[in-house]
Design a protein around this motif. Structure first.
Motif, PDB file in Angstrom:
ATOM      1  N   MET A  95      74.362  52.803  53.968  1.00 41.54           N
ATOM      2  CA  MET A  95      74.630  51.557  54.668  1.00 41.54           C
ATOM      3  C   MET A  95      75.902  50.941  54.109  1.00 41.54           C
ATOM      4  O   MET A  95      76.231  51.123  52.956  1.00 41.54           O
ATOM      5  N   GLY A  96      76.610  50.197  54.922  1.00 41.50           N
ATOM      6  CA  GLY A  96      77.795  49.486  54.462  1.00 41.50           C
ATOM      7  C   GLY A  96      79.045  50.328  54.605  1.00 41.50           C
ATOM      8  O   GLY A  96      79.007  51.505  54.942  1.00 41.50           O
ATOM      9  N   LEU A 148      63.510  46.262  57.156  1.00 43.82           N
ATOM     10  CA  LEU A 148      64.599  47.191  56.853  1.00 43.82           C
ATOM     11  C   LEU A 148      65.908  46.738  57.490  1.00 43.82           C
ATOM     12  O   LEU A 148      66.974  46.795  56.861  1.00 43.82           O
ATOM     13  N   LEU A 149      65.854  46.278  58.741  1.00 40.61           N
ATOM     14  CA  LEU A 149      67.064  45.803  59.418  1.00 40.61           C
ATOM     15  C   LEU A 149      67.620  44.559  58.743  1.00 40.61           C
ATOM     16  O   LEU A 149      68.844  44.410  58.602  1.00 40.61           O
ATOM     17  N   ASP A 150      66.741  43.670  58.306  1.00 35.33           N
ATOM     18  CA  ASP A 150      67.185  42.463  57.610  1.00 35.33           C
ATOM     19  C   ASP A 150      67.898  42.828  56.311  1.00 35.33           C
ATOM     20  O   ASP A 150      68.958  42.274  56.001  1.00 35.33           O
ATOM     21  N   GLU A 180      75.240  44.619  54.315  1.00 37.37           N
ATOM     22  CA  GLU A 180      76.548  44.646  54.995  1.00 37.37           C
ATOM     23  C   GLU A 180      77.271  43.305  54.848  1.00 37.37           C
ATOM     24  O   GLU A 180      78.474  43.255  54.589  1.00 37.37           O
ATOM     25  N   ARG A 181      76.539  42.211  55.012  1.00 39.70           N
ATOM     26  CA  ARG A 181      77.146  40.879  54.912  1.00 39.70           C
ATOM     27  C   ARG A 181      77.713  40.630  53.509  1.00 39.70           C
ATOM     28  O   ARG A 181      78.744  39.996  53.347  1.00 39.70           O
ATOM     29  N   LEU A 182      77.048  41.160  52.482  1.00 42.27           N
ATOM     30  CA  LEU A 182      77.511  41.009  51.108  1.00 42.27           C
ATOM     31  C   LEU A 182      78.565  42.043  50.734  1.00 42.27           C
ATOM     32  O   LEU A 182      79.040  42.076  49.604  1.00 42.27           O
ATOM     33  N   ASP A 183      78.906  42.922  51.686  1.00 44.48           N
ATOM     34  CA  ASP A 183      79.914  43.964  51.491  1.00 44.48           C
ATOM     35  C   ASP A 183      79.562  44.884  50.322  1.00 44.48           C
ATOM     36  O   ASP A 183      80.400  45.215  49.487  1.00 44.48           O
TER      37      ASP A 183
END
Length: 80
Positions: free
Chosen positions: A12-13, A55-57, A63-66
């Motif tokens: 992810m990310g 899981l989506l949360d 992703e938001r926290l990079d």
């Protein structure tokens, strides 16, 4: 012992795989096999949907926290 043939990995990310990373281990959200302690109040399907939402949360937060995130998953069935 669980077979690794039924396990998987998902990155992810967008960051490269260097430095700190968030690692999450999970069963595949299947009705009747996940979040079973919640079945006193929710249906099997609702339990699986809740697991997917969790899981989506987490993926959105990573992703938001990079951050770099890894999701390792398996069927949760030790006979497979």
């Amino acid at each position: 012992m669980e077979s690794l043939a039924n396990a998987g990995k998902y990155k992810m990310g967008r960051k490269p795989a260097f430095g700190p990373a968030f690692i999450l281990m999970s069963k595949v959200p299947r009705a009747g096999y996940t979040k079973t302690r919640l079945m006193k109040r929710l249906t099997r399907r609702e339990c699986a949907e809740f697991h997917v939402d969790c899981l989506l949360d987490l993926a959105n937060t990573i992703e938001r926290l990079d951050l770099t995130g890894y999701l390792f998953y398996s069927s949760g069935d030790p006979t497979e």
